[in-house]
Design a protein around this motif. Structure first.
Motif, PDB file in Angstrom:
ATOM      1  N   ARG A 107       1.184  -1.235   0.109  1.00  0.00           N
ATOM      2  CA  ARG A 107      -0.222  -0.095  -0.062  1.00  0.00           C
ATOM      3  C   ARG A 107       1.290   1.497   0.001  1.00  0.00           C
ATOM      4  N   LEU A 108       1.869   1.653   1.207  1.00  0.00           N
ATOM      5  CA  LEU A 108       2.741   2.635   1.275  1.00  0.00           C
ATOM      6  C   LEU A 108       3.691   2.469  -0.184  1.00  0.00           C
ATOM      7  N   VAL A 109       3.881   1.526  -0.694  1.00  0.00           N
ATOM      8  CA  VAL A 109       4.473   1.321  -2.446  1.00  0.00           C
ATOM      9  C   VAL A 109       3.609   2.642  -3.123  1.00  0.00           C
ATOM     10  N   ASP A 110       2.939   1.644  -3.049  1.00  0.00           N
ATOM     11  CA  ASP A 110       1.832   2.610  -4.516  1.00  0.00           C
ATOM     12  C   ASP A 110       1.524   3.506  -4.098  1.00  0.00           C
ATOM     13  N   ALA A 111       1.088   4.605  -2.955  1.00  0.00           N
ATOM     14  CA  ALA A 111       1.139   5.687  -2.220  1.00  0.00           C
ATOM     15  C   ALA A 111       2.132   6.548  -2.687  1.00  0.00           C
ATOM     16  N   VAL A 112       3.784   6.202  -2.518  1.00  0.00           N
ATOM     17  CA  VAL A 112       4.582   7.288  -2.593  1.00  0.00           C
ATOM     18  C   VAL A 112       4.832   7.772  -4.343  1.00  0.00           C
ATOM     19  N   VAL A 113       4.621   6.023  -5.068  1.00  0.00           N
ATOM     20  CA  VAL A 113       5.251   6.236  -6.915  1.00  0.00           C
ATOM     21  C   VAL A 113       3.976   6.880  -7.162  1.00  0.00           C
ATOM     22  N   ALA A 114       2.706   6.815  -6.383  1.00  0.00           N
ATOM     23  CA  ALA A 114       1.298   8.220  -6.937  1.00  0.00           C
ATOM     24  C   ALA A 114       1.421   9.248  -6.838  1.00  0.00           C
ATOM     25  N   ALA A 115       1.623   9.406  -5.928  1.00  0.00           N
ATOM     26  CA  ALA A 115       2.094  10.969  -5.155  1.00  0.00           C
ATOM     27  C   ALA A 115       3.655  11.028  -6.263  1.00  0.00           C
ATOM     28  N   ALA A 116       4.489  10.566  -6.839  1.00  0.00           N
ATOM     29  CA  ALA A 116       5.274  10.970  -7.693  1.00  0.00           C
ATOM     30  C   ALA A 116       5.364  11.861  -9.025  1.00  0.00           C
ATOM     31  N   ARG A 117       3.729  10.643  -9.424  1.00  0.00           N
ATOM     32  CA  ARG A 117       3.857  10.820 -10.534  1.00  0.00           C
ATOM     33  C   ARG A 117       2.350  12.217 -10.933  1.00  0.00           C
ATOM     34  N   GLN A 118       2.236  12.741  -9.862  1.00  0.00           N
ATOM     35  CA  GLN A 118       1.024  13.442  -9.273  1.00  0.00           C
ATOM     36  C   GLN A 118       1.687  14.923 -10.429  1.00  0.00           C
ATOM     37  N   GLN A 119       1.197  16.325 -10.292  1.00  0.00           N
ATOM     38  CA  GLN A 119       1.866  17.511 -10.521  1.00  0.00           C
ATOM     39  C   GLN A 119       1.942  18.365  -8.654  1.00  0.00           C
ATOM     40  N   GLY A 120       2.588  19.173  -9.204  1.00  0.00           N
ATOM     41  CA  GLY A 120       2.783  19.592  -7.864  1.00  0.00           C
ATOM     42  C   GLY A 120       3.338  19.372  -6.606  1.00  0.00           C
ATOM     43  N   LYS A 121       3.412  19.793  -5.119  1.00  0.00           N
ATOM     44  CA  LYS A 121       4.570  19.342  -4.811  1.00  0.00           C
ATOM     45  C   LYS A 121       4.115  17.906  -3.948  1.00  0.00           C
ATOM     46  N   LEU A 122       5.218  16.916  -3.552  1.00  0.00           N
ATOM     47  CA  LEU A 122       4.965  16.040  -2.177  1.00  0.00           C
ATOM     48  C   LEU A 122       4.476  16.339  -1.489  1.00  0.00           C
ATOM     49  N   PRO A 123       3.406  15.283  -0.645  1.00  0.00           N
ATOM     50  CA  PRO A 123       3.330  15.418   0.558  1.00  0.00           C
ATOM     51  C   PRO A 123       3.962  15.348   1.577  1.00  0.00           C
ATOM     52  N   PHE A 124       5.579  14.534   1.326  1.00  0.00           N
ATOM     53  CA  PHE A 124       5.787  14.511   2.115  1.00  0.00           C
ATOM     54  C   PHE A 124       6.970  14.328   1.270  1.00  0.00           C
ATOM     55  N   SER A 125       8.208  13.717   2.827  1.00  0.00           N
ATOM     56  CA  SER A 125       9.955  14.664   2.359  1.00  0.00           C
ATOM     57  C   SER A 125      10.062  13.205   0.790  1.00  0.00           C
ATOM     58  N   LEU A 126      11.311  13.995   0.584  1.00  0.00           N
ATOM     59  CA  LEU A 126      12.167  12.697  -0.504  1.00  0.00           C
ATOM     60  C   LEU A 126      12.865  13.114  -0.594  1.00  0.00           C
ATOM     61  N   GLN A 127      13.996  11.570  -0.494  1.00  0.00           N
ATOM     62  CA  GLN A 127      15.617  11.864  -0.234  1.00  0.00           C
ATOM     63  C   GLN A 127      16.059  10.539  -0.882  1.00  0.00           C
ATOM     64  N   CYS A 128      17.670  10.922  -1.400  1.00  0.00           N
ATOM     65  CA  CYS A 128      17.906  10.419  -2.153  1.00  0.00           C
ATOM     66  C   CYS A 128      19.073   9.792  -0.411  1.00  0.00           C
ATOM     67  N   ARG A 129      18.943   8.152  -0.321  1.00  0.00           N
ATOM     68  CA  ARG A 129      20.231   7.590   0.084  1.00  0.00           C
ATOM     69  C   ARG A 129      20.889   7.277  -0.525  1.00  0.00           C
ATOM     70  N   PRO A 130      22.281   7.497  -0.575  1.00  0.00           N
ATOM     71  CA  PRO A 130      23.616   6.549  -1.485  1.00  0.00           C
ATOM     72  C   PRO A 130      23.586   5.532  -0.674  1.00  0.00           C
ATOM     73  N   TYR A 131      23.992   4.393  -1.053  1.00  0.00           N
ATOM     74  CA  TYR A 131      24.779   3.413   0.032  1.00  0.00           C
ATOM     75  C   TYR A 131      26.464   4.026  -0.402  1.00  0.00           C
ATOM     76  N   THR A 132      26.887   4.662  -1.182  1.00  0.00           N
ATOM     77  CA  THR A 132      28.105   4.436  -0.914  1.00  0.00           C
ATOM     78  C   THR A 132      28.572   6.423  -0.813  1.00  0.00           C
ATOM     79  N   PHE A 133      28.063   6.754  -0.351  1.00  0.00           N
ATOM     80  CA  PHE A 133      28.226   8.651  -0.037  1.00  0.00           C
ATOM     81  C   PHE A 133      29.359   9.280  -0.945  1.00  0.00           C
ATOM     82  N   ASP A 134      29.925   9.085  -1.387  1.00  0.00           N
ATOM     83  CA  ASP A 134      30.889   9.930  -2.265  1.00  0.00           C
ATOM     84  C   ASP A 134      30.431   9.085  -3.611  1.00  0.00           C
ATOM     85  N   SER A 135      29.621   9.024  -3.903  1.00  0.00           N
ATOM     86  CA  SER A 135      29.494   7.887  -5.475  1.00  0.00           C
ATOM     87  C   SER A 135      29.180   9.565  -5.887  1.00  0.00           C
TER      88      SER A 135
END
Length: 217
Positions: A107-135
């Motif tokens: 359910r949560l993945v469905d909601a995340v992808v649906a929100a990312a595909r819509q226009q406008g500001k996201l209703p949640f914080s979205l960040q990139c978390r690399p496994y290798t931080f100096d990538s």
């Protein structure tokens, strides 16, 4: 599957309706086989493995008065499934059973992808978390991360688990196949850690997206 001279065979009985709307559940029966010193094939007695899950329809909750009819139709849809490449496992612990976490993660993945595909500001914080931080492939703009989230296939779930650094009920980790049309090695997985408020209709608060091989194509 052949592993160190041992052949592993998984058999899938007919699936049943799963832990929530749109979910199917199946148990695998595993038999291993190997050649003895005299080149005679020997097999194990077999064992039942933990259940696996798949999405077969809308995951949205439905009215209680329609539960019996809906459950019957879902059972029929699950029994008709013959694929084995869209099933995923789920982790259980003190905070959630495997069926609970499987449905919650889907359910949560469905909601995340649906929100990312819509226009406008996201209703949640979205960040990139690399496994290798100096990538050198770390995206420099938030739009890059959102574009990646919007491109994910929410049906390509490989595993649902507790979060690595916050194993509580209000956080779930979901691993998705990066190339669901193939059978890629583990490094080709998207990994999402989704934090949410369980007291407010599963309101998503924060999503961390990581790629074990390459952050952004």
């Amino acid at each position: 599957m052949l592993l160190s001279g041992v052949e592993i065979n998984n058999f899938y009985p007919a699936a049943t309706a799963g832990p929530g709307p749109g979910m199917c559940e199946a148990r695998r029966f595993q038999i291993t086989a190997w050649f003895s010193g005299s080149r005679v094939m020997e097999t194990s007695e077999g064992k039942w493995l933990e259940p696996v899950y798949a999405v077969s329809g809308s995951l949205a909750p439905f009215p209680e008065e329609r539960a019996r009819d809906y459950r019957r139709r879902l059972e029929q849809a699950c029994r008709q499934r013959s694929d084995t490449d869209r099933w995923f496992g789920a982790e259980s612990d003190w905070f959630a059973t495997a069926p609970e976490r499987a449905y919650l993660g889907a359910r949560l993945v469905d909601a995340v992808v649906a929100a990312a595909r819509q226009q406008g500001k996201l209703p949640f914080s979205l960040q990139c978390r690399p496994y290798t931080f100096d990538s050198p492939y770390r995206p420099q703009r938030a739009a890059d991360v959102r574009k990646t989230a919007a491109s994910l296939n929410p049906r390509a779930i490989l595993e649902v688990r507790a979060c690595n650094d916050e194993p509580r009920r209000n956080c779930v980790g979901v691993e998705l196949a990066k190339f669901p049309e193939h059978s890629p090695p583990i490094e080709y997985r998207w990994d999402l850690e989704i934090r949410f408020d369980a007291t407010d209709g599963l309101m998503i608060k924060d999503v961390a997206l990581a790629d074990t091989h390459l952050l952004i194509d």
